[in-house]
Motif scaffolding. Sequence first.
Motif, PDB file in Angstrom:
ATOM      1  N   ARG A  27      -8.311  12.680 -18.209  1.00  0.00           N
ATOM      2  CA  ARG A  27      -8.682  13.712 -18.040  1.00  0.00           C
ATOM      3  C   ARG A  27      -9.528  14.883 -17.859  1.00  0.00           C
ATOM      4  O   ARG A  27     -10.489  15.076 -18.233  1.00  0.00           O
ATOM      5  CB  ARG A  27      -7.357  14.392 -19.777  1.00  0.00           C
ATOM      6  N   GLN A  74      -0.215  23.877 -17.048  1.00  0.00           N
ATOM      7  CA  GLN A  74      -0.691  23.297 -17.841  1.00  0.00           C
ATOM      8  C   GLN A  74      -2.934  23.564 -17.699  1.00  0.00           C
ATOM      9  O   GLN A  74      -3.552  22.811 -18.730  1.00  0.00           O
ATOM     10  CB  GLN A  74      -0.630  21.823 -18.340  1.00  0.00           C
ATOM     11  N   THR A  75      -3.162  24.826 -17.199  1.00  0.00           N
ATOM     12  CA  THR A  75      -4.182  24.481 -16.562  1.00  0.00           C
ATOM     13  C   THR A  75      -4.844  23.538 -16.158  1.00  0.00           C
ATOM     14  O   THR A  75      -6.166  22.688 -16.754  1.00  0.00           O
ATOM     15  CB  THR A  75      -4.936  25.143 -17.257  1.00  0.00           C
ATOM     16  N   SER A  76      -4.361  22.027 -16.000  1.00  0.00           N
ATOM     17  CA  SER A  76      -4.781  20.487 -15.989  1.00  0.00           C
ATOM     18  C   SER A  76      -5.056  19.984 -14.328  1.00  0.00           C
ATOM     19  O   SER A  76      -4.388  20.713 -13.632  1.00  0.00           O
ATOM     20  CB  SER A  76      -4.004  19.792 -16.897  1.00  0.00           C
ATOM     21  N   ASN A  92      -9.301  19.733 -17.441  1.00  0.00           N
ATOM     22  CA  ASN A  92      -8.969  21.049 -17.863  1.00  0.00           C
ATOM     23  C   ASN A  92      -9.192  21.730 -18.080  1.00  0.00           C
ATOM     24  O   ASN A  92     -10.858  21.492 -18.217  1.00  0.00           O
ATOM     25  CB  ASN A  92      -7.697  21.115 -19.474  1.00  0.00           C
TER      26      ASN A  92
END
Lengths: 114, 113
Positions: B22, B71-73, B24
């Motif tokens: 993950r 989601q700025t991911s 972000n």
Amino acid sequence: GAGVSQSPSNKVTEKGKDVELRCDPISGHTALYWYRQSLGQGLEFLIYFQGNSAPDKSGLPSDRFSAERTGGSVSTLTIQRTQQEDSAVYLCASSFSGEDSPLHFGNGTRLTVT
Amino acid sequence: AQSVTQLDSQVPVFEEAPVELRCNYSSSVSVYLFWYVQYPNQGLQLLLKYLSGSTLVKGINGFEAEFNKSQTSFHLRKPSVHISDTAEYFCAVTYTGRRALTFGSGTRLQVQP
């Protein structure tokens, strides 16, 4: 072809001494970066050179740190009066100009301050 | 200030299992996103990048990442990992007008037999 070359690969120095780290970028790359990698801390930006423009020094942690790039090619990172917290791997990278150009990294210089 | 968060410092996974690492980022402007990989005793190398266009980006060694603006991911995925994927993975971001990459703290992927 030759990649980014850094020397020395390892450097052990005593607290208070000055050190110089060298970076030979890939020929033709106009951009050059220095990062510092500490254990578990990711890569910390130090300084960025682009062509003949004034370098972006916003990441240098103190005035003991300085860097120069001669003739748009080789760069030297100098740390004066080293402290134990300066111990880290110092990474150099180069790229073509342009924000989308990927960075090519050297293998780094592991600096240990005793 | 711009920042990149990699929430997982270590991800252990068995060989042939899927994995997601993950990432972000914090930015309100146009960004360029990258994943770099550092194999043991080697320098960092580019895995993949997102500049514009399709939000699903494919990279080397079967990795892909999806840009999610809301989601700025920019999570990294691989459907089936190999022992040779054991490495440290770094997410990085830059934005127009700012050249220097900001890196996350890295995620160590440990693939077990």
